[in-house]
Motif scaffolding. Structure first.
Motif, PDB file in Angstrom:
ATOM      1  N   SER A  31      -9.644  -2.455 -15.881  1.00 25.85           N
ATOM      2  CA  SER A  31      -9.692  -1.288 -16.026  1.00 25.85           C
ATOM      3  C   SER A  31      -9.762  -0.546 -14.690  1.00 25.85           C
ATOM      4  CB  SER A  31     -11.051  -1.191 -16.318  1.00 25.85           C
ATOM      5  OG  SER A  31     -12.146  -1.414 -15.645  1.00 25.85           O
ATOM      6  N   TYR A  32     -10.003  -1.342 -13.037  1.00 23.68           N
ATOM      7  CA  TYR A  32      -9.730  -0.791 -11.795  1.00 23.68           C
ATOM      8  C   TYR A  32      -8.742  -0.342 -11.783  1.00 23.68           C
ATOM      9  CZ  TYR A  32     -14.157  -2.096 -10.300  1.00 23.68           C
ATOM     10  OH  TYR A  32     -15.381  -1.958  -9.926  1.00 23.68           O
ATOM     11  N   LYS A  33      -7.456  -1.199 -13.071  1.00 22.50           N
ATOM     12  CA  LYS A  33      -5.725  -1.002 -12.167  1.00 22.50           C
ATOM     13  C   LYS A  33      -5.385   0.745 -13.028  1.00 22.50           C
ATOM     14  CE  LYS A  33      -1.710  -3.927 -12.017  1.00 22.50           C
ATOM     15  NZ  LYS A  33      -0.875  -4.956 -12.427  1.00 22.50           N
ATOM     16  N   SER A  34      -5.635  -0.027 -14.076  1.00 21.88           N
ATOM     17  CA  SER A  34      -5.298   1.109 -14.672  1.00 21.88           C
ATOM     18  C   SER A  34      -5.879   2.619 -14.654  1.00 21.88           C
ATOM     19  CB  SER A  34      -5.545   0.672 -16.437  1.00 21.88           C
ATOM     20  OG  SER A  34      -6.966   0.707 -16.600  1.00 21.88           O
ATOM     21  N   ASN A  35      -7.111   2.314 -14.397  1.00 20.51           N
ATOM     22  CA  ASN A  35      -7.964   3.383 -13.872  1.00 20.51           C
ATOM     23  C   ASN A  35      -6.872   4.116 -12.907  1.00 20.51           C
ATOM     24  OD1 ASN A  35      -9.464   3.418 -16.304  1.00 20.51           O
ATOM     25  ND2 ASN A  35     -11.681   3.121 -15.170  1.00 20.51           N
ATOM     26  N   LEU A  36      -7.021   3.610 -11.516  1.00 14.76           N
ATOM     27  CA  LEU A  36      -6.174   3.826 -10.500  1.00 14.76           C
ATOM     28  C   LEU A  36      -4.713   4.839 -11.242  1.00 14.76           C
ATOM     29  CD1 LEU A  36      -7.554   4.600  -7.378  1.00 14.76           C
ATOM     30  CD2 LEU A  36      -5.869   2.611  -7.531  1.00 14.76           C
TER      31      LEU A  36
ATOM     32  N   PRO B 200       1.790  -4.095   7.439  1.00 14.55           N
ATOM     33  CA  PRO B 200       1.704  -2.730   6.237  1.00 14.55           C
ATOM     34  C   PRO B 200       1.182  -3.087   4.827  1.00 14.55           C
ATOM     35  CG  PRO B 200       4.060  -3.049   7.878  1.00 14.55           C
ATOM     36  CD  PRO B 200       3.173  -4.663   7.509  1.00 14.55           C
ATOM     37  N   LEU B 201       1.082  -1.992   4.365  1.00 18.64           N
ATOM     38  CA  LEU B 201       0.506  -2.198   3.082  1.00 18.64           C
ATOM     39  C   LEU B 201       1.859  -3.217   1.904  1.00 18.64           C
ATOM     40  CD1 LEU B 201      -0.976  -1.518   0.408  1.00 18.64           C
ATOM     41  CD2 LEU B 201       0.024   0.565   0.061  1.00 18.64           C
ATOM     42  N   GLN B 202       3.122  -2.467   2.298  1.00 20.78           N
ATOM     43  CA  GLN B 202       3.900  -2.987   1.360  1.00 20.78           C
ATOM     44  C   GLN B 202       3.986  -5.102   2.031  1.00 20.78           C
ATOM     45  OE1 GLN B 202       4.110  -0.093   2.931  1.00 20.78           O
ATOM     46  NE2 GLN B 202       4.412   1.732   1.282  1.00 20.78           N
ATOM     47  N   ASN B 203       3.496  -5.188   2.174  1.00 17.97           N
ATOM     48  CA  ASN B 203       4.083  -6.879   2.989  1.00 17.97           C
ATOM     49  C   ASN B 203       2.787  -7.056   2.227  1.00 17.97           C
ATOM     50  OD1 ASN B 203       6.839  -6.192   3.456  1.00 17.97           O
ATOM     51  ND2 ASN B 203       5.921  -5.890   5.673  1.00 17.97           N
ATOM     52  N   SER B 204       1.647  -6.795   2.157  1.00 23.74           N
ATOM     53  CA  SER B 204       0.386  -7.479   1.112  1.00 23.74           C
ATOM     54  C   SER B 204       0.596  -7.790   0.180  1.00 23.74           C
ATOM     55  CB  SER B 204      -1.138  -6.039   1.880  1.00 23.74           C
ATOM     56  OG  SER B 204      -0.702  -6.042   1.064  1.00 23.74           O
ATOM     57  N   SER B 205      -0.330  -8.836  -0.056  1.00 20.45           N
ATOM     58  CA  SER B 205      -0.872  -9.690  -1.135  1.00 20.45           C
ATOM     59  C   SER B 205      -1.435  -9.090  -2.172  1.00 20.45           C
ATOM     60  CB  SER B 205      -1.447 -10.448  -0.862  1.00 20.45           C
ATOM     61  OG  SER B 205      -3.148 -10.524  -0.567  1.00 20.45           O
ATOM     62  N   LEU B 206      -2.285  -7.212  -1.590  1.00 19.22           N
ATOM     63  CA  LEU B 206      -2.797  -6.975  -2.235  1.00 19.22           C
ATOM     64  C   LEU B 206      -1.890  -5.811  -3.037  1.00 19.22           C
ATOM     65  CD1 LEU B 206      -5.114  -4.863  -3.519  1.00 19.22           C
ATOM     66  CD2 LEU B 206      -4.726  -3.523  -1.351  1.00 19.22           C
ATOM     67  N   TYR B 207      -0.442  -6.002  -2.307  1.00 24.53           N
ATOM     68  CA  TYR B 207       0.585  -5.108  -2.749  1.00 24.53           C
ATOM     69  C   TYR B 207       1.615  -5.905  -3.606  1.00 24.53           C
ATOM     70  CZ  TYR B 207       5.270  -1.538  -2.662  1.00 24.53           C
ATOM     71  OH  TYR B 207       5.854  -0.572  -2.446  1.00 24.53           O
ATOM     72  N   THR B 208       2.022  -7.119  -3.096  1.00 22.38           N
ATOM     73  CA  THR B 208       3.164  -7.636  -3.847  1.00 22.38           C
ATOM     74  C   THR B 208       2.382  -8.263  -4.770  1.00 22.38           C
ATOM     75  OG1 THR B 208       2.207  -9.707  -2.339  1.00 22.38           O
ATOM     76  CG2 THR B 208       4.229  -8.825  -1.790  1.00 22.38           C
ATOM     77  N   GLU B 209       1.264  -8.693  -5.177  1.00 24.76           N
ATOM     78  CA  GLU B 209       0.825  -9.076  -6.356  1.00 24.76           C
ATOM     79  C   GLU B 209      -0.663  -8.295  -6.961  1.00 24.76           C
ATOM     80  OE1 GLU B 209      -3.138 -10.967  -4.972  1.00 24.76           O
ATOM     81  OE2 GLU B 209      -1.964 -13.257  -4.067  1.00 24.76           O
ATOM     82  N   ASP B 210       0.416  -6.880  -6.705  1.00 26.38           N
ATOM     83  CA  ASP B 210      -0.042  -5.478  -7.510  1.00 26.38           C
ATOM     84  C   ASP B 210      -1.672  -5.930  -8.167  1.00 26.38           C
ATOM     85  OD1 ASP B 210       0.541  -3.402  -7.757  1.00 26.38           O
ATOM     86  OD2 ASP B 210       1.851  -3.483  -9.229  1.00 26.38           O
ATOM     87  N   ARG B 211      -2.667  -6.068  -6.988  1.00 29.02           N
ATOM     88  CA  ARG B 211      -3.660  -6.104  -7.946  1.00 29.02           C
ATOM     89  C   ARG B 211      -4.221  -4.895  -8.063  1.00 29.02           C
ATOM     90  NH1 ARG B 211      -4.486  -9.959  -3.224  1.00 29.02           N
ATOM     91  NH2 ARG B 211      -6.079  -7.997  -2.716  1.00 29.02           N
ATOM     92  N   LEU B 212      -4.235  -3.875  -8.083  1.00 29.14           N
ATOM     93  CA  LEU B 212      -4.672  -2.375  -8.429  1.00 29.14           C
ATOM     94  C   LEU B 212      -3.586  -2.023  -8.937  1.00 29.14           C
ATOM     95  CD1 LEU B 212      -6.871  -1.552  -4.601  1.00 29.14           C
ATOM     96  CD2 LEU B 212      -7.274  -1.927  -6.771  1.00 29.14           C
ATOM     97  N   GLY B 213      -2.145  -2.280  -9.398  1.00 29.24           N
ATOM     98  CA  GLY B 213      -0.803  -0.956  -9.151  1.00 29.24           C
ATOM     99  C   GLY B 213      -1.005  -0.530  -8.659  1.00 29.24           C
ATOM    100  N   LEU B 214      -1.452  -0.904  -6.987  1.00 30.18           N
ATOM    101  CA  LEU B 214      -0.443   0.810  -6.246  1.00 30.18           C
ATOM    102  C   LEU B 214       1.254   0.239  -6.391  1.00 30.18           C
ATOM    103  CD1 LEU B 214      -3.049  -0.257  -3.428  1.00 30.18           C
ATOM    104  CD2 LEU B 214      -2.492   1.703  -4.647  1.00 30.18           C
TER     105      LEU B 214
ATOM    106  N   GLU C 184       3.339  -0.546  -8.506  1.00 33.16           N
ATOM    107  CA  GLU C 184       3.604   0.503  -9.301  1.00 33.16           C
ATOM    108  C   GLU C 184       3.759   2.019  -9.117  1.00 33.16           C
ATOM    109  OE1 GLU C 184       2.394  -0.723 -13.272  1.00 33.16           O
ATOM    110  OE2 GLU C 184       2.512  -2.957 -12.701  1.00 33.16           O
ATOM    111  N   MET C 185       2.862   2.080  -8.594  1.00 32.15           N
ATOM    112  CA  MET C 185       2.032   3.674  -8.391  1.00 32.15           C
ATOM    113  C   MET C 185       3.495   3.579  -6.950  1.00 32.15           C
ATOM    114  SD  MET C 185      -2.019   4.011  -8.330  1.00 32.15           S
ATOM    115  CE  MET C 185      -2.100   5.942  -7.653  1.00 32.15           C
ATOM    116  N   ASP C 186       3.256   3.423  -5.801  1.00 35.25           N
ATOM    117  CA  ASP C 186       4.356   3.243  -5.416  1.00 35.25           C
ATOM    118  C   ASP C 186       5.646   4.029  -5.946  1.00 35.25           C
ATOM    119  OD1 ASP C 186       5.491   4.226  -2.312  1.00 35.25           O
ATOM    120  OD2 ASP C 186       5.535   1.655  -2.073  1.00 35.25           O
ATOM    121  N   LYS C 187       6.249   2.857  -6.435  1.00 31.48           N
ATOM    122  CA  LYS C 187       7.904   3.593  -7.162  1.00 31.48           C
ATOM    123  C   LYS C 187       7.423   4.227  -8.018  1.00 31.48           C
ATOM    124  CE  LYS C 187       8.790  -1.409  -7.089  1.00 31.48           C
ATOM    125  NZ  LYS C 187       9.042  -3.084  -7.676  1.00 31.48           N
ATOM    126  N   ALA C 188       6.796   4.402  -8.874  1.00 31.67           N
ATOM    127  CA  ALA C 188       7.332   6.104  -9.707  1.00 31.67           C
ATOM    128  C   ALA C 188       6.443   7.059  -8.464  1.00 31.67           C
ATOM    129  CB  ALA C 188       5.586   5.940 -10.408  1.00 31.67           C
ATOM    130  N   GLY C 189       5.950   7.141  -7.723  1.00 33.99           N
ATOM    131  CA  GLY C 189       5.990   8.458  -6.403  1.00 33.99           C
ATOM    132  C   GLY C 189       4.785   8.775  -6.498  1.00 33.99           C
TER     133      GLY C 189
END
Length: 299
Positions: free
Chosen positions: A207-212, A250-264, A266-271
Motif C-alpha cells: 500500500s505504501y508503494k501504490s499510494n505513492l 544517485p537514486l537511479q543506481n540505488s537498490s531502492l530504485y532498482t528493486e522499485d520498493r517504493l515504485g519510484l 515506475e514513477m520516473d519512467k512515467a514522468g
C-alpha cells in the motif's frame, strides 16, 4: 462572436496567469521544518501569504503540530514522527475542504513527513507532493559542519551513533528518526522507527508503494549549496554508498530504485518525478524562483 471572445479570454487568463477559471483552486497543505512553526510571519506565514496572493481563493492549511506556537516548535524536535503523521492524517481526513484532493508542500523535514502521509493515508487524496529540501534518504552529518575531513565532525557523529538507534532516542528525538548511518546500515534498517519504515528497508508494504504512485507529480527541490543537510543529495533521494561516507549513489543506481520498493522507478519512467535544483543554501530561494518553478504544480 461574443461566445468566442469569452472562450478566448478565459483561455488566455488560464494560460497566462495560471488561474483556473472554473471551480475552486486545489487546496494546499504545508508542513514546516525543524525549529519552525506553522505561522511564523517570516517563514511559513510568508509562504502562505505568497501562495494566496498568486492563486486567489485558494485554501492553504499550514500544519500546526500542537495547540500553540511554542508546542509546534517543540514538537518539531521531540514528538515522535509516527505520532505526528498519524495526527496529521486524522486532521486531513476531517477537513471538509480537502475531501476532493489537495496538493502538499513540505519544507526540510516536512518533506519526508508529508511523503509518509502520502504513503500511509490515501484519503483524502494527495495530488502533487512538493518536497523543498526534504531529506528522503535521511541525514548523516551536522548542520554547518566543516566537512567530511573534520575530526570534530566525526567525533560528534560517533557520539550520536552510539545511541541514536536505541529505543529511547528513537522515540523521543525527531532528527534521530531520520538519521541514516551508512557505516551501520543493518542497525539503521532494524532500528530506525520512521525512515527505514517509509523507505521499505525492512519489508515491502504494497500500500505504501501504490499510494505513492497515485501522486500526479512528486517534486523534489535540492539546494545546490546546502550546508544544513548532509548529504544534500538526500534531497533528490541519493545517498552514500553503504559502508562509507564519501561516495554518493544517485537514486537511479540505488537498490531502492532498482528493486522499485517504493515504485519510484515506475514513477520516473512515467514522468511523475521532478528534480529541481536551486542555487543557494538550505531553504534559500527568491519569490521569482518560487513563482516560476513551484506555482505551476499548485494548480
Amino acid at each position: 462572436m461574443a461566445a468566442f471572445l469569452v472562450l478566448f479570454f478565459s483561455t488566455w487568463v488560464f494560460f497566462v496567469h495560471g488561474i483556473p477559471v472554473q471551480g475552486n483552486p486545489i487546496p494546499l497543505v504545508i508542513w514546516h521544518g525543524m525549529g519552525d512553526s506553522c505561522c511564523n510571519p517570516i517563514s511559513m506565514g510568508a509562504i502562505k501569504k505568497m501562495v494566496e496572493n498568486q492563486i486567489p481563493g485558494i485554501y492553504v492549511l499550514s500544519l500546526q503540530i500542537g495547540n500553540s506556537f511554542v508546542e509546534d516548535v517543540e514538537n518539531s524536535f521531540f514528538l515522535n514522527v509516527n505520532v505526528q503523521v498519524a495526527r496529521v492524517c486524522d486532521q486531513l481526513a476531517k477537513d471538509p475542504k480537502l475531501q476532493q484532493g489537495y496538493n502538499s508542500m513540505g519544507f526540510s523535514q516536512g518533506g519526508q513527513f508529508l511523503r509518509a502521509v502520502a504513503q500511509r493515508c490515501p484519503n483524502p487524496p494527495m495530488r502533487n507532493l512538493i518536497s523543498v529540501g526534504g531529506q528522503h534518504q535521511g541525514v548523516y552529518g551536522l548542520p554547518h559542519c566543516p566537512g567530511e575531513s573534520s575530526h570534530v565532525c566525526d567525533w560528534i557523529r560517533k557520539l550520536l551513533n552510539s545511541g541514536v538507534y536505541t529505543k529511547v532516542v528513537q522515540d523521543r528525538l525527531v532528527q534521530a528518526e531520520y538519521w541514516h548511518d551508512p557505516l551501520n546500515e543493518e542497525d539503521f534498517r532494524n532500528n530506525s522507527i520512521f525512515l527505514a519504515d517509509i523507505n521499505q528497508e525492512r519489508s515491502v508494504n504494497k500500500s505504501y508503494k501504490s499510494n505513492l504512485q497515485a501522486l500526479k507529480k512528486f517534486v523534489m527541490v535540492k539546494f545546490l549549496k546546502d550546508t544544513m543537510v548532509i548529504p544534500p543529495d538526500s534531497e533528490w533521494f541519493a545517498f552514500y554508498k553503504p559502508g562509507q561516507s564519501a561516495h554518493i549513489i544517485p537514486l537511479q543506481n540505488s537498490s531502492l530504485y532498482t528493486e522499485d520498493r517504493l515504485g519510484l522507478r515506475e514513477m520516473d519512467k512515467a514522468g511523475k518525478l521532478v528534480f529541481l535544483g536551486v542555487e543557494g543554501d538550505h531553504l534559500q530561494f527568491t519569490h521569482e524562483w518560487f513563482n516560476e518553478n513551484i506555482l505551476p504544480f499548485l494548480h
